[in-house]
Design a protein around this motif. Sequence first.
Motif, PDB file in Angstrom:
ATOM      1  N   VAL A 217       0.839  -1.202   0.000  1.00  0.00           N
ATOM      2  CA  VAL A 217       0.000   0.000   0.000  1.00  0.00           C
ATOM      3  C   VAL A 217       0.876   1.256   0.000  1.00  0.00           C
ATOM      4  N   GLY A 218       1.939   1.238   0.776  1.00  0.00           N
ATOM      5  CA  GLY A 218       2.864   2.379   0.792  1.00  0.00           C
ATOM      6  C   GLY A 218       3.491   2.616  -0.564  1.00  0.00           C
ATOM      7  N   HIS A 219       3.851   1.542  -1.251  1.00  0.00           N
ATOM      8  CA  HIS A 219       4.432   1.662  -2.588  1.00  0.00           C
ATOM      9  C   HIS A 219       3.427   2.279  -3.567  1.00  0.00           C
ATOM     10  N   VAL A 220       2.187   1.833  -3.497  1.00  0.00           N
ATOM     11  CA  VAL A 220       1.144   2.381  -4.377  1.00  0.00           C
ATOM     12  C   VAL A 220       0.888   3.848  -4.054  1.00  0.00           C
ATOM     13  N   ASP A 221       0.844   4.204  -2.776  1.00  0.00           N
ATOM     14  CA  ASP A 221       0.625   5.597  -2.383  1.00  0.00           C
ATOM     15  C   ASP A 221       1.755   6.493  -2.860  1.00  0.00           C
ATOM     16  N   LYS A 222       2.980   5.988  -2.764  1.00  0.00           N
ATOM     17  CA  LYS A 222       4.140   6.761  -3.200  1.00  0.00           C
ATOM     18  C   LYS A 222       4.088   7.014  -4.704  1.00  0.00           C
ATOM     19  N   LYS A 223       3.748   5.984  -5.453  1.00  0.00           N
ATOM     20  CA  LYS A 223       3.644   6.130  -6.905  1.00  0.00           C
ATOM     21  C   LYS A 223       2.505   7.087  -7.265  1.00  0.00           C
TER      22      LYS A 223
ATOM     23  N   ARG B 223       4.007  15.409 -10.191  1.00  0.00           N
ATOM     24  CA  ARG B 223       4.773  15.700 -11.403  1.00  0.00           C
ATOM     25  C   ARG B 223       3.933  15.695 -12.669  1.00  0.00           C
ATOM     26  N   GLY B 224       2.779  15.097 -12.623  1.00  0.00           N
ATOM     27  CA  GLY B 224       2.023  14.849 -13.835  1.00  0.00           C
ATOM     28  C   GLY B 224       2.420  13.486 -14.371  1.00  0.00           C
ATOM     29  N   TYR B 225       1.721  13.021 -15.380  1.00  0.00           N
ATOM     30  CA  TYR B 225       2.011  11.677 -15.853  1.00  0.00           C
ATOM     31  C   TYR B 225       1.734  11.563 -17.342  1.00  0.00           C
ATOM     32  N   THR B 226       2.304  10.544 -17.926  1.00  0.00           N
ATOM     33  CA  THR B 226       2.022  10.182 -19.313  1.00  0.00           C
ATOM     34  C   THR B 226       1.477   8.763 -19.307  1.00  0.00           C
TER      35      THR B 226
ATOM     36  N   ALA C  84       0.341   4.247 -16.562  1.00  0.00           N
ATOM     37  CA  ALA C  84       0.643   5.654 -16.284  1.00  0.00           C
ATOM     38  C   ALA C  84       2.008   5.718 -15.629  1.00  0.00           C
ATOM     39  N   LYS C  85       2.886   6.579 -16.159  1.00  0.00           N
ATOM     40  CA  LYS C  85       4.214   6.768 -15.580  1.00  0.00           C
ATOM     41  C   LYS C  85       4.395   8.233 -15.250  1.00  0.00           C
ATOM     42  N   PRO C  86       5.020   8.534 -14.104  1.00  0.00           N
ATOM     43  CA  PRO C  86       5.259   9.939 -13.775  1.00  0.00           C
ATOM     44  C   PRO C  86       6.252  10.551 -14.754  1.00  0.00           C
ATOM     45  N   LYS C  87       6.050  11.855 -15.044  1.00  0.00           N
ATOM     46  CA  LYS C  87       6.981  12.558 -15.923  1.00  0.00           C
ATOM     47  C   LYS C  87       8.319  12.708 -15.214  1.00  0.00           C
TER      48      LYS C  87
END
Length: 115
Positions: free
Chosen positions: A12-18, A25-28, A39-42
């Motif tokens: 859950v912590g990993h998902v929250d961090k992502k 940052r926004g995402y693509t 979805a990946k962070p910019k």
Amino acid sequence: MVYTKEDFQARVGHVDKKQSRLVRRGYTTRIDRNGVIVAKPKAMRLRLPVKGAFLLIVGFFCLKALILSANGPDTYNDRLTSLSNGNAIEVMGARVLAIDPATQFLADQMGPLFR
């Protein structure tokens, strides 16, 4: 395979961090080979505060002009001369605070305010 509460909390912590990186940052998004939308962070970019640096420099020149017009050029140059006789840092400060054309122009414009 046994999952404990600690394992679950780590996931859950990993998902929250992502998720927070995606929001901050926004995402693509793109579709991978399996047809899943990912979805990946910019990527982080170095952002220079150009407007803030410009305002800081303009404010510095205005402050120099204010001091020059308030004290007069003779007194100002006398103080710069005494400052240039000090240690290396004071000499560098005297060079930075020396009267330049921009400071002189601004001081001429501010002059009537002090007379």
